[in-house]
Design a protein around this motif. Structure first.
Motif, PDB file in Angstrom:
ATOM      1  N   GLY A 151     -44.851  55.693 -64.290  1.00 13.63           N
ATOM      2  CA  GLY A 151     -46.197  55.479 -64.821  1.00 13.63           C
ATOM      3  C   GLY A 151     -46.168  54.911 -66.232  1.00 13.63           C
ATOM      4  N   SER A 152     -45.269  55.400 -67.043  1.00 14.55           N
ATOM      5  CA  SER A 152     -45.145  54.891 -68.420  1.00 14.55           C
ATOM      6  C   SER A 152     -44.708  53.429 -68.423  1.00 14.55           C
ATOM      7  N   LEU A 153     -43.721  53.106 -67.609  1.00 13.96           N
ATOM      8  CA  LEU A 153     -43.249  51.718 -67.550  1.00 13.96           C
ATOM      9  C   LEU A 153     -44.338  50.790 -67.012  1.00 13.96           C
ATOM     10  N   LEU A 154     -45.078  51.244 -66.021  1.00  9.49           N
ATOM     11  CA  LEU A 154     -46.185  50.459 -65.485  1.00  9.49           C
ATOM     12  C   LEU A 154     -47.254  50.243 -66.561  1.00  9.49           C
ATOM     13  N   GLY A 155     -47.541  51.274 -67.335  1.00 12.26           N
ATOM     14  CA  GLY A 155     -48.504  51.151 -68.419  1.00 12.26           C
ATOM     15  C   GLY A 155     -48.074  50.143 -69.467  1.00 12.26           C
ATOM     16  N   ILE A 156     -46.789  50.114 -69.788  1.00 14.69           N
ATOM     17  CA  ILE A 156     -46.275  49.147 -70.766  1.00 14.69           C
ATOM     18  C   ILE A 156     -46.403  47.731 -70.227  1.00 14.69           C
ATOM     19  N   VAL A 157     -46.115  47.540 -68.943  1.00 19.09           N
ATOM     20  CA  VAL A 157     -46.256  46.208 -68.335  1.00 19.09           C
ATOM     21  C   VAL A 157     -47.713  45.753 -68.391  1.00 19.09           C
ATOM     22  N   VAL A 158     -48.637  46.641 -68.046  1.00 18.87           N
ATOM     23  CA  VAL A 158     -50.065  46.303 -68.087  1.00 18.87           C
ATOM     24  C   VAL A 158     -50.494  46.005 -69.521  1.00 18.87           C
ATOM     25  N   LEU A 159     -50.000  46.766 -70.473  1.00 18.89           N
ATOM     26  CA  LEU A 159     -50.305  46.538 -71.885  1.00 18.89           C
ATOM     27  C   LEU A 159     -49.904  45.131 -72.309  1.00 18.89           C
ATOM     28  N   PHE A 160     -48.678  44.733 -71.997  1.00 20.99           N
ATOM     29  CA  PHE A 160     -48.232  43.396 -72.375  1.00 20.99           C
ATOM     30  C   PHE A 160     -49.038  42.312 -71.664  1.00 20.99           C
ATOM     31  N   TYR A 161     -49.347  42.528 -70.406  1.00 20.79           N
ATOM     32  CA  TYR A 161     -50.146  41.547 -69.672  1.00 20.79           C
ATOM     33  C   TYR A 161     -51.503  41.362 -70.343  1.00 20.79           C
ATOM     34  N   LEU A 162     -52.187  42.453 -70.612  1.00 20.41           N
ATOM     35  CA  LEU A 162     -53.514  42.364 -71.222  1.00 20.41           C
ATOM     36  C   LEU A 162     -53.445  41.766 -72.624  1.00 20.41           C
ATOM     37  N   ALA A 163     -52.439  42.151 -73.387  1.00 21.77           N
ATOM     38  CA  ALA A 163     -52.324  41.635 -74.748  1.00 21.77           C
ATOM     39  C   ALA A 163     -52.065  40.138 -74.753  1.00 21.77           C
ATOM     40  N   ILE A 164     -51.168  39.686 -73.916  1.00 21.30           N
ATOM     41  CA  ILE A 164     -50.781  38.272 -73.940  1.00 21.30           C
ATOM     42  C   ILE A 164     -51.814  37.391 -73.241  1.00 21.30           C
ATOM     43  N   PHE A 165     -52.222  37.770 -72.044  1.00 21.87           N
ATOM     44  CA  PHE A 165     -53.064  36.880 -71.243  1.00 21.87           C
ATOM     45  C   PHE A 165     -54.559  37.081 -71.442  1.00 21.87           C
ATOM     46  N   ARG A 166     -54.969  38.202 -71.998  1.00 27.63           N
ATOM     47  CA  ARG A 166     -56.402  38.436 -72.165  1.00 27.63           C
ATOM     48  C   ARG A 166     -56.845  38.385 -73.620  1.00 27.63           C
ATOM     49  N   VAL A 167     -56.120  39.020 -74.505  1.00 25.18           N
ATOM     50  CA  VAL A 167     -56.578  39.169 -75.890  1.00 25.18           C
ATOM     51  C   VAL A 167     -56.116  38.014 -76.761  1.00 25.18           C
ATOM     52  N   LEU A 168     -54.816  37.740 -76.777  1.00 24.22           N
ATOM     53  CA  LEU A 168     -54.284  36.752 -77.710  1.00 24.22           C
ATOM     54  C   LEU A 168     -54.675  35.317 -77.373  1.00 24.22           C
TER      55      LEU A 168
END
Length: 105
Positions: free
Chosen positions: A29-46
């Motif tokens: 769950g932690s690793l999945l959360g980190i993957v989702v975090l990077f996805y959202l940060a790179i492809f949605r926010v930045l």
């Protein structure tokens, strides 16, 4: 191999399996959360537009205020933690263990 050694080995395997069952879901769950975090940060926010020049100036002002607030907050927190370390260390018999446990925890 004696039966006692076999029993100890089976017990160790059972303990390891129990540990894996307890830890594996939280690790996945932690690793999945980190993957989702990077996805959202790179492809949605930045990749979003930063806005007009006025919006950028307002955001910079907010960022400066937040940094000043956190600097002051951490100063107060450091003083509080130091005082509590001394109090907890002073009222217990083993101040090194208890105080350091508080400080590191």
């Amino acid at each position: 191999m004696s039966s006692q050694a076999q029993n100890e080995e089976v017990g160790q395997i059972d303990q390891m399996n129990e540990l894996i069952v307890k830890i594996l879901p939280s690790l996945v769950g932690s690793l999945l959360g980190i993957v989702v975090l990077f996805y959202l940060a790179i492809f949605r926010v930045l990749r979003q537009d930063k806005g007009s020049q006025t919006m950028i100036e307002i955001a910079d002002s907010i960022k400066a205020g937040a940094k000043a607030f956190l600097k002051r907050e951490y100063l107060y927190l450091a003083v509080f933690v130091l005082v509590m370390f001394l109090v907890i260390g002073g009222i217990t018999e083993s101040w090194a263990e208890t105080g350091l446990s508080f400080l590191l925890g």
